[in-house]
Scaffold this motif. Structure first.
Motif, short mmCIF file in Angstrom:
data_model
loop_
_atom_site.label_atom_id
_atom_site.label_comp_id
_atom_site.label_asym_id
_atom_site.label_seq_id
_atom_site.Cartn_x
_atom_site.Cartn_y
_atom_site.Cartn_z
N SER A 82 0.78 -1.11 0.04
CA SER A 82 0.02 -0.02 0.15
C SER A 82 0.74 1.29 0.10
O SER A 82 1.89 1.31 0.92
CB SER A 82 -1.06 0.21 1.32
N ILE A 83 0.74 1.95 -1.07
CA ILE A 83 1.45 3.26 -1.15
C ILE A 83 0.38 4.49 -1.04
O ILE A 83 -0.44 4.50 -1.93
CB ILE A 83 2.05 3.54 -2.28
N ALA A 84 0.64 5.47 -0.25
CA ALA A 84 -0.12 6.69 -0.09
C ALA A 84 0.44 7.92 -0.75
O ALA A 84 1.63 8.08 -0.85
CB ALA A 84 -0.43 6.66 1.46
N PHE A 85 -0.44 8.70 -1.18
CA PHE A 85 -0.11 9.90 -1.98
C PHE A 85 -0.99 11.26 -1.39
O PHE A 85 -2.07 10.97 -1.30
CB PHE A 85 -0.18 9.71 -3.60
N VAL A 103 0.66 16.91 5.91
CA VAL A 103 1.80 15.92 6.00
C VAL A 103 2.38 15.26 6.92
O VAL A 103 2.46 14.07 6.88
CB VAL A 103 2.92 16.61 4.88
N GLN A 104 2.61 16.26 7.97
CA GLN A 104 2.99 15.62 9.24
C GLN A 104 2.40 14.56 9.96
O GLN A 104 2.54 13.75 10.57
CB GLN A 104 3.15 16.81 10.33
N LYS A 105 0.79 14.74 9.72
CA LYS A 105 -0.02 13.99 10.25
C LYS A 105 -0.24 12.53 9.52
O LYS A 105 -0.07 11.41 10.26
CB LYS A 105 -1.49 14.34 10.46
N HIS A 112 4.67 4.10 3.53
CA HIS A 112 4.92 4.76 2.22
C HIS A 112 4.11 5.68 1.81
O HIS A 112 3.02 5.80 1.26
CB HIS A 112 4.76 3.56 1.29
N LEU A 113 4.68 7.06 2.11
CA LEU A 113 3.89 8.33 1.87
C LEU A 113 4.58 8.95 0.74
O LEU A 113 5.81 9.38 1.24
CB LEU A 113 3.62 9.05 2.85
N TYR A 114 3.99 9.71 -0.31
CA TYR A 114 4.75 10.70 -1.12
C TYR A 114 3.79 11.94 -1.18
O TYR A 114 2.55 11.79 -1.32
CB TYR A 114 4.86 9.94 -2.57
N PHE A 139 13.79 15.69 5.91
CA PHE A 139 14.41 15.70 4.34
C PHE A 139 13.95 14.20 4.08
O PHE A 139 14.63 13.56 4.90
CB PHE A 139 15.55 16.15 4.34
N GLY A 140 13.22 14.02 2.80
CA GLY A 140 12.93 12.71 2.60
C GLY A 140 11.84 11.97 3.35
O GLY A 140 11.62 10.82 2.94
N ARG A 141 11.43 12.63 4.22
CA ARG A 141 10.25 11.70 5.04
C ARG A 141 9.03 12.56 5.20
O ARG A 141 9.03 13.34 6.24
CB ARG A 141 10.89 11.35 6.37
N PRO A 142 8.24 12.65 4.16
CA PRO A 142 8.28 11.91 3.14
C PRO A 142 8.80 12.65 1.91
O PRO A 142 9.34 13.73 1.86
CB PRO A 142 6.51 11.60 2.78
N THR A 143 8.95 11.81 0.83
CA THR A 143 9.31 12.46 -0.48
C THR A 143 8.36 13.43 -0.87
O THR A 143 7.22 13.15 -1.32
CB THR A 143 9.77 11.42 -1.35
N PHE A 144 8.88 14.48 -1.42
CA PHE A 144 8.19 15.59 -2.01
C PHE A 144 8.59 15.57 -3.71
O PHE A 144 9.68 15.50 -3.94
CB PHE A 144 8.35 16.99 -1.43
N MET A 145 7.50 15.89 -4.52
CA MET A 145 7.91 15.84 -5.93
C MET A 145 7.11 16.82 -6.56
O MET A 145 5.95 16.90 -6.89
CB MET A 145 7.54 14.44 -6.47
N PRO A 146 7.80 18.00 -7.02
CA PRO A 146 7.36 19.09 -7.48
C PRO A 146 7.20 18.71 -9.07
O PRO A 146 7.92 17.91 -9.75
CB PRO A 146 8.33 20.13 -7.43
N VAL A 147 6.16 18.98 -9.57
CA VAL A 147 5.90 18.92 -11.12
C VAL A 147 5.29 20.15 -11.72
O VAL A 147 5.04 21.09 -11.13
CB VAL A 147 4.62 17.83 -11.23
#
Length: 256
Positions: A82-85, A103-105, A112-114, A139-147
């Protein structure tokens, strides 16, 4: 997390689509790559055309879509994982605190959170960078991905889900292979030991394994028990019981 905007980002979509296609084939041998659960609240905030894009994109990659009241924006069940986004499609510099609080919550609730953030302008990108460091995120917890656009964002989400699902499935397959190899090695050792008893061959050893069990169980089994539950002859049953009980057959401690 990539903070800088890159001129080469535009090449991502073509590469991503190809990768998604290959990954979905690898995971869809059983007819389905997995399940995507979309938040009802998140769905209601998006344009219908984007929801339609997501639905078609998931279908093309063999995912089933369920729209349910969940805390993250998406949860993918893929390859047993299971991966959450969180998917921020409209970055508002006035609402940054609520985003990072959420995000913190959620990062404490999901292993597994992105977080995917749509930042089509330089101003939004700068605002995001400032807010990220101001919020004291780990940093890296969770991973942020700008698009750069929302379609690209969802492609990234699906690509991550597929990649993590494939890795999980391959890990499970590797463990099964390792367990099978250990089982074969254990059985080989068992056959060597039991067939070393005078007059007992591999067929007899297999019959004893299936009907009696371990070497310890065979050592404790009576002649009558062996005769009742296997096809061994009375002579072989006698040999086995003498082997484990008679010092003339076995020089170890006598089993009582």
């Amino acid at each position: 997390m990539m903070m800088k905007r890159q001129a080469g980002v535009g090449r991502y979509r073509g590469e991503s689509t190809a990768s998604l296609s290959n990954s979905s084939i690898a995971l869809s041998n059983s007819g389905s790559s997995g399940v995507c659960m979309m938040s009802t609240a998140w769905r209601d905030e998006q344009q219908p055309s984007f929801i339609n894009f997501i639905s078609c994109f998931l279908s093309a990659n063999s995912f089933r879509l369920n729209i349910v009241p969940i805390a993250p924006d998406f949860i993918f069940n893929c390859g047993g994982l299971s991966i959450a986004f969180i998917f921020v499609t409209n970055w508002d510099s006035n609402l940054t605190a609520s985003v990072f609080t959420r995000v913190q919550k959620l990062k404490e609730q999901f292993a597994h959170l992105y977080v995917v953030v749509n930042l089509p302008t330089e101003e939004q990108n700068d605002s995001f960078v400032r807010s990220y460091f101001k919020s004291d995120m780990e940093f890296g917890r969770p991973t942020f991905m700008p698009v750069l656009d929302i379609e690209m964002g969802f492609e990234k989400i699906l690509k991550i889900a597929l990649a993590r699902g494939i890795a999980k499935r391959q890990d499970a397959i590797s463990k099964l292979k390792a367990d099978r190899e250990r089982s074969v090695q254990t059985m080989d050792a068992y056959l060597r030991v039991v067939s070393s008893i005078p007059g007992i061959d591999s067929h007899d050893a297999n019959a004893l394994n299936q009907a009696v069990g371990s070497i310890e169980a065979i050592a404790k089994a009576s002649k009558e028990y062996i005769l009742e539950y296997t096809d061994l002859s009375a002579e072989k049953a006698e040999t086995i019981t003498r082997f484990f009980r008679d010092q003339s057959y076995y020089l170890g401690p006598k089993i009582s």
